[in-house]
Write an enzyme that holds these catalytic residues in place. Structure first.
Site, PDB file in Angstrom:
ATOM      1  N   HIS A 111      40.091 -14.457  10.059  1.00 29.24           N
ATOM      2  CA  HIS A 111      39.423 -14.820   9.215  1.00 29.24           C
ATOM      3  C   HIS A 111      38.218 -14.374   8.396  1.00 29.24           C
ATOM      4  CE1 HIS A 111      40.204 -19.076  11.728  1.00 29.24           C
ATOM      5  NE2 HIS A 111      41.482 -18.499  10.481  1.00 29.24           N
ATOM      6  N   ILE A 228      31.367 -20.003  29.067  1.00 29.15           N
ATOM      7  CA  ILE A 228      31.907 -18.547  28.563  1.00 29.15           C
ATOM      8  C   ILE A 228      31.928 -17.437  29.029  1.00 29.15           C
ATOM      9  CG2 ILE A 228      33.484 -17.194  26.926  1.00 29.15           C
ATOM     10  CD1 ILE A 228      33.854 -19.744  25.014  1.00 29.15           C
TER      11      ILE A 228
END
Length: 241
Positions: A111, A228
Site C-alpha cells: 500500500h 502479537i
C-alpha cells in the site's frame, strides 16, 4: 538441507505496540471515525482543498515518522539475519520493518509508504519529512516544487489502484513459500488478503496471528490469538529451529 521460505503478510496489528493506529479492529480508526476515510480517499483529496489541508494536519500530528519498531518487527528482522529466507509483504505504510533491519529488497510495501510524498501531476517524489517541514513553516497545502501540482503521501489511497508489479511480485512469493504467516491483519482487504489463500492453494502451511477471526481461519493450519508482541517472536523462534 534448504530452509523453508517464510512469507510474512503484516497488517496494522503488528504496529499497534509502536503507537500506530489499528484501522479495522474493534477500536480501529475507521470504526471510531468513519469520516476520517475521506482524508485518505483519492477523489475527495483531489477535489477538495479543505480535505487536503486537514490531511496535511493529520500527517503533521501523526506518530508515523516518530514511531519505532517493536518486538514483533525486531523478531522478523532477527529471523532474516539468522539466515532464514524471509520475505515481508506488508499492508502497512509505516516503514517499521525496514527500520528494524529488514533489507529494503526483502520488503514489499503493498500500500505504499507514508515516509515519502509523490506529485499527482509530474510524479516527482521526495521525503515526507521535507513536506511536513513546509507545513510547519505555514504552508497548509504544499504544492509540488517541480511543477506546482498536488502533493500526496506516497501511499495507496482509497480509490487508487495498487501497483501491479508489486502485487505480482507478492503473488509469486505467496506461490513459492513453504510457510505463510499472516499477522495483525483482518484479511479483509483485497488483493492483499487473497495472498493467504493463494499460498494455501500452493501447499504452504498457513499460520494466522490475529486477535479477531478472519475469513481464512478455516484454511489455517495454526491460529494464534495471543498478543502479537509476544506471540510472533515465540512463533518465529519456533519456525527457525
Amino acid at each position: 538441507m534448504n530452509r523453508p521460505l517464510i512469507a510474512l503478510l503484516s497488517g496494522a496489528g503488528i504496529s499497534t505496540d509502536s503507537g500506530m493506529p489499528d484501522y479495522r479492529g474493534p477500536n480501529g480508526l475507521w470504526r471510531r471515525d468513519p469520516e476520517a476515510e475521506k482524508l485518505v480517499t483519492y477523489d475527495y483529496y483531489m477535489s477538495d482543498p479543505e480535505i487536503r489541508r486537514r490531511s496535511w494536519q493529520l500527517r503533521r500530528e501523526s506518530e508515523t515518522l516518530r514511531a519505532r519498531p517493536n518486538a514483533a518487527h525486531e523478531a522478523v528482522a532477527a529471523l532474516e539475519r539468522s539466515g532464514a529466507p524471509v520475505r515481508v509483504l506488508t499492508q502497512n505504510v509505516d516503514g517499521l520493518h525496514q527500520l528494524a533491519g529488514m533489507p529494503e529488497r526483502k520488503v514489499l510495501e503493498l500500500h505504499g509508504t507514508a515516509r515519502s510524498v509523490v506529485c499527482t501531476g509530474c510524479g516527482a517524489r521526495g521525503p515526507m519529512a521535507d513536506a511536513l517541514a513546509r507545513v510547519e513553516a505555514g504552508e497548509t497545502d504544499p504544492p509540488c516544487l517541480a511543477c506546482g501540482g498536488i502533493l500526496k503521501s506516497a501511499t495507496v489511497m482509497f480509490g487508487e489502484h495498487l501497483d501491479p508489479e508489486i502485487i505480482g511480485a507478492a503473488a509469486a512469493i505467496a506461490e513459492a513459500c513453504q510457510v505463510f504467516v499472516a499477522v495483525g491483519t483482518t484479511l479483509q482487504v483485497h488483493p492483499a488478503a487473497g495472498l493467504a489463500g493463494l499460498a494455501a492453494d500452493h501447499g504452504a502451511r498457513l499460520i494466522i496471528v490475529n486477535a479477531e477471526a478472519t475469513p481464512y481461519d478455516d484454511r489455517a493450519d495454526e491460529i494464534v490469538r495471543e498478543p502479537i508482541g509476544t506471540a510472533l517472536p515465540a512463533l518465529l523462534a519456533r519456525l527457525s529451529g
